[in-house]
Write a protein that holds these residues in place. Structure first.
Motif, PDB file in Angstrom:
ATOM      1  N   VAL A  88       9.902 104.724   9.988  1.00  0.00           N
ATOM      2  CA  VAL A  88      10.545 105.941   9.488  1.00  0.00           C
ATOM      3  C   VAL A  88       9.725 107.156   9.893  1.00  0.00           C
ATOM      4  CG1 VAL A  88      11.207 107.196   7.387  1.00  0.00           C
ATOM      5  CG2 VAL A  88      11.543 104.731   7.500  1.00  0.00           C
ATOM      6  N   ALA A  89      10.421 108.286  10.145  1.00  0.00           N
ATOM      7  CA  ALA A  89       9.769 109.581  10.322  1.00  0.00           C
ATOM      8  C   ALA A  89      10.686 110.629   9.710  1.00  0.00           C
ATOM      9  CB  ALA A  89       9.509 109.878  11.793  1.00  0.00           C
ATOM     10  N   GLN A  90      10.155 111.463   8.793  1.00  0.00           N
ATOM     11  CA  GLN A  90      11.011 112.348   8.002  1.00  0.00           C
ATOM     12  C   GLN A  90      10.473 113.771   7.930  1.00  0.00           C
ATOM     13  OE1 GLN A  90      12.116 109.917   4.175  1.00  0.00           O
ATOM     14  NE2 GLN A  90      10.244 109.083   5.045  1.00  0.00           N
ATOM     15  N   SER A  91      11.401 114.706   7.852  1.00  0.00           N
ATOM     16  CA  SER A  91      11.093 116.125   7.677  1.00  0.00           C
ATOM     17  C   SER A  91      11.835 116.629   6.446  1.00  0.00           C
ATOM     18  CB  SER A  91      11.524 116.922   8.912  1.00  0.00           C
ATOM     19  OG  SER A  91      11.553 118.312   8.653  1.00  0.00           O
ATOM     20  N   VAL A  93      12.321 115.899  14.993  1.00  0.00           N
ATOM     21  CA  VAL A  93      11.529 114.741  14.555  1.00  0.00           C
ATOM     22  C   VAL A  93      11.528 113.668  15.635  1.00  0.00           C
ATOM     23  CG1 VAL A  93      11.393 112.842  12.897  1.00  0.00           C
ATOM     24  CG2 VAL A  93      11.903 115.157  12.087  1.00  0.00           C
ATOM     25  N   ALA A  94      12.714 113.356  16.150  1.00  0.00           N
ATOM     26  CA  ALA A  94      12.830 112.320  17.176  1.00  0.00           C
ATOM     27  C   ALA A  94      12.072 112.705  18.441  1.00  0.00           C
ATOM     28  CB  ALA A  94      14.303 112.075  17.492  1.00  0.00           C
ATOM     29  N   HIS A  95      12.233 113.945  18.867  1.00  0.00           N
ATOM     30  CA  HIS A  95      11.538 114.416  20.065  1.00  0.00           C
ATOM     31  C   HIS A  95      10.019 114.340  19.873  1.00  0.00           C
ATOM     32  CE1 HIS A  95      10.459 116.899  23.508  1.00  0.00           C
ATOM     33  NE2 HIS A  95       9.813 117.727  22.703  1.00  0.00           N
ATOM     34  N   THR A  96       9.551 114.646  18.673  1.00  0.00           N
ATOM     35  CA  THR A  96       8.114 114.669  18.418  1.00  0.00           C
ATOM     36  C   THR A  96       7.507 113.277  18.504  1.00  0.00           C
ATOM     37  OG1 THR A  96       8.322 116.622  17.015  1.00  0.00           O
ATOM     38  CG2 THR A  96       6.335 115.295  16.749  1.00  0.00           C
ATOM     39  N   ILE A  97       8.083 112.311  17.804  1.00  0.00           N
ATOM     40  CA  ILE A  97       7.465 110.979  17.807  1.00  0.00           C
ATOM     41  C   ILE A  97       7.563 110.329  19.184  1.00  0.00           C
ATOM     42  CG2 ILE A  97       7.745 110.621  15.327  1.00  0.00           C
ATOM     43  CD1 ILE A  97      10.166 108.865  15.910  1.00  0.00           C
ATOM     44  N   TYR A 113      18.418 123.359   9.672  1.00  0.00           N
ATOM     45  CA  TYR A 113      17.958 121.972   9.629  1.00  0.00           C
ATOM     46  C   TYR A 113      19.028 120.983  10.091  1.00  0.00           C
ATOM     47  CZ  TYR A 113      13.225 122.290   7.954  1.00  0.00           C
ATOM     48  OH  TYR A 113      11.873 122.509   7.909  1.00  0.00           O
ATOM     49  N   ARG A 114      20.261 121.259   9.770  1.00  0.00           N
ATOM     50  CA  ARG A 114      21.322 120.328  10.192  1.00  0.00           C
ATOM     51  C   ARG A 114      21.388 120.235  11.708  1.00  0.00           C
ATOM     52  NH1 ARG A 114      23.769 116.786  11.658  1.00  0.00           N
ATOM     53  NH2 ARG A 114      25.789 115.973  11.006  1.00  0.00           N
ATOM     54  N   LYS A 115      21.106 121.338  12.377  1.00  0.00           N
ATOM     55  CA  LYS A 115      21.221 121.392  13.833  1.00  0.00           C
ATOM     56  C   LYS A 115      19.972 120.879  14.540  1.00  0.00           C
ATOM     57  CE  LYS A 115      22.844 124.600  17.394  1.00  0.00           C
ATOM     58  NZ  LYS A 115      24.144 123.939  17.525  1.00  0.00           N
ATOM     59  N   PHE A 116      18.797 121.181  13.968  1.00  0.00           N
ATOM     60  CA  PHE A 116      17.567 120.977  14.725  1.00  0.00           C
ATOM     61  C   PHE A 116      16.604 119.932  14.170  1.00  0.00           C
ATOM     62  CE2 PHE A 116      18.680 125.431  15.804  1.00  0.00           C
ATOM     63  CZ  PHE A 116      18.702 125.325  17.190  1.00  0.00           C
ATOM     64  N   SER A 117      16.493 119.811  12.843  1.00  0.00           N
ATOM     65  CA  SER A 117      15.343 119.124  12.263  1.00  0.00           C
ATOM     66  C   SER A 117      15.196 117.680  12.726  1.00  0.00           C
ATOM     67  CB  SER A 117      15.412 119.163  10.732  1.00  0.00           C
ATOM     68  OG  SER A 117      14.309 118.477  10.172  1.00  0.00           O
ATOM     69  N   THR A 118      16.214 116.862  12.522  1.00  0.00           N
ATOM     70  CA  THR A 118      16.093 115.440  12.847  1.00  0.00           C
ATOM     71  C   THR A 118      15.887 115.227  14.341  1.00  0.00           C
ATOM     72  OG1 THR A 118      17.357 114.757  10.903  1.00  0.00           O
ATOM     73  CG2 THR A 118      17.298 113.217  12.759  1.00  0.00           C
ATOM     74  N   GLY A 123       9.557 129.197  14.694  1.00  0.00           N
ATOM     75  CA  GLY A 123       8.551 128.850  13.704  1.00  0.00           C
ATOM     76  C   GLY A 123       8.877 127.535  13.020  1.00  0.00           C
ATOM     77  N   MET A 124      10.143 127.334  12.684  1.00  0.00           N
ATOM     78  CA  MET A 124      10.577 126.081  12.070  1.00  0.00           C
ATOM     79  C   MET A 124      10.340 124.907  13.003  1.00  0.00           C
ATOM     80  SD  MET A 124      14.435 124.738  11.419  1.00  0.00           S
ATOM     81  CE  MET A 124      14.559 124.634  13.203  1.00  0.00           C
ATOM     82  N   LEU A 125      10.752 125.047  14.263  1.00  0.00           N
ATOM     83  CA  LEU A 125      10.545 123.965  15.230  1.00  0.00           C
ATOM     84  C   LEU A 125       9.064 123.664  15.393  1.00  0.00           C
ATOM     85  CD1 LEU A 125      13.183 124.978  17.933  1.00  0.00           C
ATOM     86  CD2 LEU A 125      13.219 122.900  16.536  1.00  0.00           C
ATOM     87  N   GLY A 126       8.257 124.725  15.458  1.00  0.00           N
ATOM     88  CA  GLY A 126       6.826 124.528  15.616  1.00  0.00           C
ATOM     89  C   GLY A 126       6.214 123.789  14.444  1.00  0.00           C
ATOM     90  N   VAL A 127       6.597 124.147  13.215  1.00  0.00           N
ATOM     91  CA  VAL A 127       5.989 123.502  12.056  1.00  0.00           C
ATOM     92  C   VAL A 127       6.489 122.075  11.911  1.00  0.00           C
ATOM     93  CG1 VAL A 127       7.642 124.185  10.240  1.00  0.00           C
ATOM     94  CG2 VAL A 127       5.225 123.921   9.695  1.00  0.00           C
ATOM     95  N   ILE A 128       7.755 121.801  12.242  1.00  0.00           N
ATOM     96  CA  ILE A 128       8.239 120.418  12.197  1.00  0.00           C
ATOM     97  C   ILE A 128       7.475 119.561  13.194  1.00  0.00           C
ATOM     98  CG2 ILE A 128      10.211 118.902  12.681  1.00  0.00           C
ATOM     99  CD1 ILE A 128      12.030 121.081  11.557  1.00  0.00           C
ATOM    100  N   ILE A 129       7.353 120.048  14.431  1.00  0.00           N
ATOM    101  CA  ILE A 129       6.611 119.291  15.445  1.00  0.00           C
ATOM    102  C   ILE A 129       5.176 119.069  14.988  1.00  0.00           C
ATOM    103  CG2 ILE A 129       5.679 119.409  17.794  1.00  0.00           C
ATOM    104  CD1 ILE A 129       8.300 120.878  18.586  1.00  0.00           C
ATOM    105  N   HIS A 130       4.558 120.123  14.458  1.00  0.00           N
ATOM    106  CA  HIS A 130       3.156 120.015  14.030  1.00  0.00           C
ATOM    107  C   HIS A 130       2.998 118.992  12.915  1.00  0.00           C
ATOM    108  CE1 HIS A 130      -0.959 121.544  13.348  1.00  0.00           C
ATOM    109  NE2 HIS A 130      -0.696 121.301  12.072  1.00  0.00           N
ATOM    110  N   GLU A 131       3.817 119.116  11.876  1.00  0.00           N
ATOM    111  CA  GLU A 131       3.637 118.240  10.716  1.00  0.00           C
ATOM    112  C   GLU A 131       4.054 116.801  11.012  1.00  0.00           C
ATOM    113  OE1 GLU A 131       1.863 119.524   8.706  1.00  0.00           O
ATOM    114  OE2 GLU A 131       2.246 121.667   8.746  1.00  0.00           O
ATOM    115  N   VAL A 132       5.132 116.606  11.765  1.00  0.00           N
ATOM    116  CA  VAL A 132       5.498 115.240  12.165  1.00  0.00           C
ATOM    117  C   VAL A 132       4.403 114.662  13.052  1.00  0.00           C
ATOM    118  CG1 VAL A 132       7.151 113.827  13.465  1.00  0.00           C
ATOM    119  CG2 VAL A 132       7.978 115.622  11.932  1.00  0.00           C
TER     120      VAL A 132
END
Length: 795
Positions: free
Chosen positions: A386-389, A368-372, A360-365, A421-430
């Motif tokens: 705001v947009a949060q994961s 999130v930014a890429h998704t929105i 998460y430290r490397k990818f999550s935020t 899988g993590m990237l996919g679910v973050i993109i999906h849920e955001v």
């Protein structure tokens, strides 16, 4: 809702699948291309025939002022809310309906949608207790303490399972508002044991909890022009129909807890240390994630466990819901991202425990930014601040906040499957911020309108993250296994949420795939993107229905798509177009299946997509598309380098995979050849699946050159079962491939190929099987050494 056929209104209201009405079902023409006029609701002043809101469109509003107390020792949530409900409808209301979703966790207050059961082969005591009679109250669900008007006078109410009706003291007339109060509490369930979207997860190693507070307060149901009160019970599957409004929420929690929630926190200066507040202000202007609460601080909080308390205050405007996560385990990072379309400066943030830190430290935020930003390109500019994961070992969405998964091994390494899988679910849920948090469809009735549309834009976003991203939902070929199931195991997409047998393919994959086929194969990107964006703009912060999407897509593109909605959304027909015959000559050649093999393999090779789908090819050709990972070295991790041959691993150890014995090809699966001297060709096609589609052909000539042709779907209008197409060439054809890029979800590719000689073979059954096994091997199965571990690296 008004329909031309009254019976259909009844069927839809009780949750049945929408009928695929046909005027002449016994005919071989005139059904697939029949207009949807007898199926769609009649346009009116609220919803127009163009798919846009009408000049008298209206919707209700509800504002909330909530105070919550989280008792960590008792794992109990106590709340008090004041709701102001605005009746913007033309109707006078004698009662209001609210949702008590937490009652679904109760053994006695739930929606009582039983499933068929049989004697188990083995069962533990807890499972056997579920069949005890009389049913015992397990202590979960909402406990209502009092319901009063604004002056404190009691209001009569009735609870029906997961719904509550408030009987108003007098009619709430059109244009009026009503304020009332509700006090309640409930025991917070262990989400990892009982399931569900909200609850707590306990970490035995450090003795702490992580709380996801969702569906946690009594919420207003939607009252609309097309449904009246949407008060269908919550069974745990069909999600939510909710009203837009403004929220003020105060959450009293242990002093060392960190909260991420819907909206903006208004008192960071009171709840953060001076160092944390300084880091937050730094993050507000940073273009790289800044740790606001550091890993070291989170680890210390885990051990110390403060007995003091603090109150966090949040506000959110024009949202349909409010959710929050709370834990002393949270590391918290964030950065500022600007949305180019509206210059909105958004705080992209992530919250996660030490268990997920390496990912998460490397990818999550950044995800999130890429998704929105990407969703803003395809729909509307992201409007919120705001947009949060939040990493919570699950996947669920709410306005401005979502809960996802993605934890590393204890040594800090991770498999590529977990990363993707993590990237996919973050993109999906955001992405759900757009569908349905803004484009606010009725999830309880039509799951596909949020899950399917969101999965489609998720696919577009994954593709723009990395051209090598192994998307599982979106490309046409990925839906084939589902589409080829027997008809009695399928339902149309237009089926109520509670009545779907295979929920994932029906609500997520099939609608997403359909939209991608429209974009890439039927309409083209330019027409599709304009029409889809028009739908998003028209229905942002409103309540769209399926007809509003169908009509808008046609209205903004000038394409008659009724045949597609009818076939893909209202039926269970698959695509199976076969090359029946190529005239003039028919010398038959056979494809001899190979024998079963023992395949030796080493540690997973670099990622290769199972099929190079058309979207990936077009995206590489589009010089305006810049893939996120190629421009950000910080997310170019081990697998980025490994997939591109920049990392070497010790892969000397070999494993053996035994394949199944391939079946012999049937006569129907054998391909045909023609007289080499003929340069005029009649190709006969049969529509075996029932669903009409464009016919896409790739011709390979004896000199090695290739030529492609796409025959418009309208070729099927006079005969929906058989058509022919004649071609004249100045050189001889070596082979013909139907749907070479697998764009149409054709369920049987064995009848898609023809060759003039036996020198060119279609893929054998074994080859397909081998590809499938390779994908399974890449899935990150427990116990396998991942390439990162084999290379002795953690980054």
């Amino acid at each position: 809702m008004k329909f031309k056929i009254a019976v259909l209104s009844v069927l839809i209201s009780i949750g049945a699948s929408a009928q695929n009405i046909q005027n002449n079902p016994g005919s071989n023409h005139g059904n697939k291309f029949e207009q949807l006029g007898t199926i769609l609701p009649t346009p009116n002043t609220y919803r127009t025939a163009s798919g846009a809101p009408g000049n008298q469109y209206w919707q209700q509003r509800a504002d909330y002022d909530i105070s919550a107390y989280l008792d960590e020792d008792k794992r109990n949530l106590k709340g008090s809310e004041t709701i102001t409900y605005y009746n913007n409808s033309p109707d006078n209301l004698e009662y209001l309906w609210l949702q008590l979703d937490e009652n679904q966790q109760s053994s006695v207050k739930n929606a009582d949608y039983p499933a068929s059961s049989t004697l188990p082969k083995g069962a533990n005591i807890d499972k056997l207790k579920t069949s005890e009679l009389p049913i015992k109250d397990d202590g979960y669900g909402v406990n209502l303490e009092k319901v009063t008007d604004a002056n404190g006078s009691p209001i009569k109410y009735v609870v029906n399972k997961t719904m509550m009706r408030i009987d108003l003291p007098k009619l709430l007339k059109a244009g009026e508002k009503f304020t009332f109060k509700v006090d309640w509490n409930y025991n917070i369930p262990n989400r990892m044991e009982k399931g569900g979207r909200g609850g707590y997860e306990n970490f035995p190693e450090d003795g702490n909890d992580l709380y996801t507070m969702t569906q946690w307060y009594p919420r207003m149901c939607v009252y609309s022009d097309f449904h009246g009160w949407q008060n269908h019970q919550f069974t745990g599957r069909g999600e939510f129909a909710l009203v837009f409004g403004n929220f003020k929420v105060a959450m009293n929690v242990p002093a060392d807890h960190i909260i991420g929630g819907t909206g903006e926190c208004k008192n960071y200066s009171e709840v953060l240390t001076s160092a944390q507040l300084a880091r937050y202000k730094q993050a507000e202007n940073a273009n790289e994630p800044v740790e606001i609460v550091t890993l070291d601080e989170a680890k210390k909080a885990e051990k110390n466990k403060s007995k003091e308390r603090k109150t966090w205050k949040f506000e959110a405007e024009n949202v349909r819901d409010f959710a929050w996560g709370s834990s002393r385990k949270f590391v918290w990072d964030g950065m500022r991202v600007t949305i180019p379309e509206n210059n909105n400066k958004v705080m992209a943030m992530s919250f996660y425990g030490k268990e997920a830190y390496g990912l998460y430290r490397k990818f999550s935020t950044k995800a999130v930014a890429h998704t929105i930003k990407t969703y803003s390109e395809f729909t509307i500019p992201y409007p919120y601040p705001v947009a949060q994961s939040v990493e919570a070992s699950n996947g669920m969405e709410y306005p401005m906040i979502c809960f996802n998964y993605g934890r590393t091994e204890k040594d800090g390494t991770y498999s590529e499957a977990i990363k993707n899988g993590m990237l996919g679910v973050i993109i999906h849920e955001v992405g759900h911020n757009f569908f349905p948090m803004i484009i606010n469809s009725d999830e309880r009735q039509w799951s596909w309108m949020d899950e399917g549309l969101n999965t489609f834009v998720e696919y577009l976003t994954e593709e723009k993250w990395d051209n090598k991203f192994p998307s599982k939902r979106g490309p046409a070929w990925t839906i084939v296994d589902y589409m080829k199931l027997p008809k009695d195991e399928l339902e149309p997409i237009m089926t109520n949420s509670e009545n779907i047998a295979r929920f994932g393919p029906n609500a997520y994959s099939k609608p997403a795939t359909g939209l991608n086929i429209l974009r890439e194969t039927i309409m083209g990107r330019e027409l599709f993107d304009k029409a889809f964006k028009t739908y998003a703009q028209r229905w942002a912060f409103r309540h769209p229905e399926p007809a509003d999407l169908f009509r808008t897509m046609e209205d903004a593109s000038g394409e008659d798509l009724d045949w597609f909605w009818r076939g893909w959304f209202y039926s269970t027909d698959p695509v199976d177009i076969a090359i029946d015959k190529v005239t003039v000559a028919l010398p038959v050649f056979d494809v001899t299946p190979t024998k079963a093999l023992e395949i030796k393999y080493k540690v997973d090779a670099p990622l290769q997509n199972e099929f190079e789908d058309i979207s990936k090819v077009k995206n590489r050709e589009d010089k305006n598309i810049k893939f996120y990972v190629d421009g950000d070295k910080d997310v170019q991790d081990f697998y980025y380098r490994y997939d591109r041959g920049q990392e070497k691993i010790d892969a000397s150890k070999e494993f053996i995979l035994k394949t199944e014995t391939p079946q012999s090809l049937s006569n129907e699966e054998k391909t045909n050849g023609v007289n080499k001297n003929i340069t005029a060709y009649q190709i006969d096609f049969t529509n075996k699946g029932g669903l009409v589609m464009p016919i896409i052909l790739e011709f390979t000539f004896e000199d090695g050159t290739k030529l492609n042709d796409k025959i418009n779907v309208q070729i099927w209008r006079s005969n929906e079962q058989k058509v022919s197409k004649t071609y004249y060439f100045g050189k001889k054809i070596k082979s013909i491939q139907l749907d070479p890029m697998k764009e149409t979800a054709d369920i049987d590719t064995s009848n898609n190929y023809w060759a003039a000689t036996s020198s060119t073979e279609a893929p054998s059954k074994f080859q397909v099987f081998k590809q499938s096994q390779r994908e399974t091997a890449r899935g990150g199965a427990s116990g396998k050494v991942n390439p990162m571990q084999a290379a002795g690296k953690k980054n």
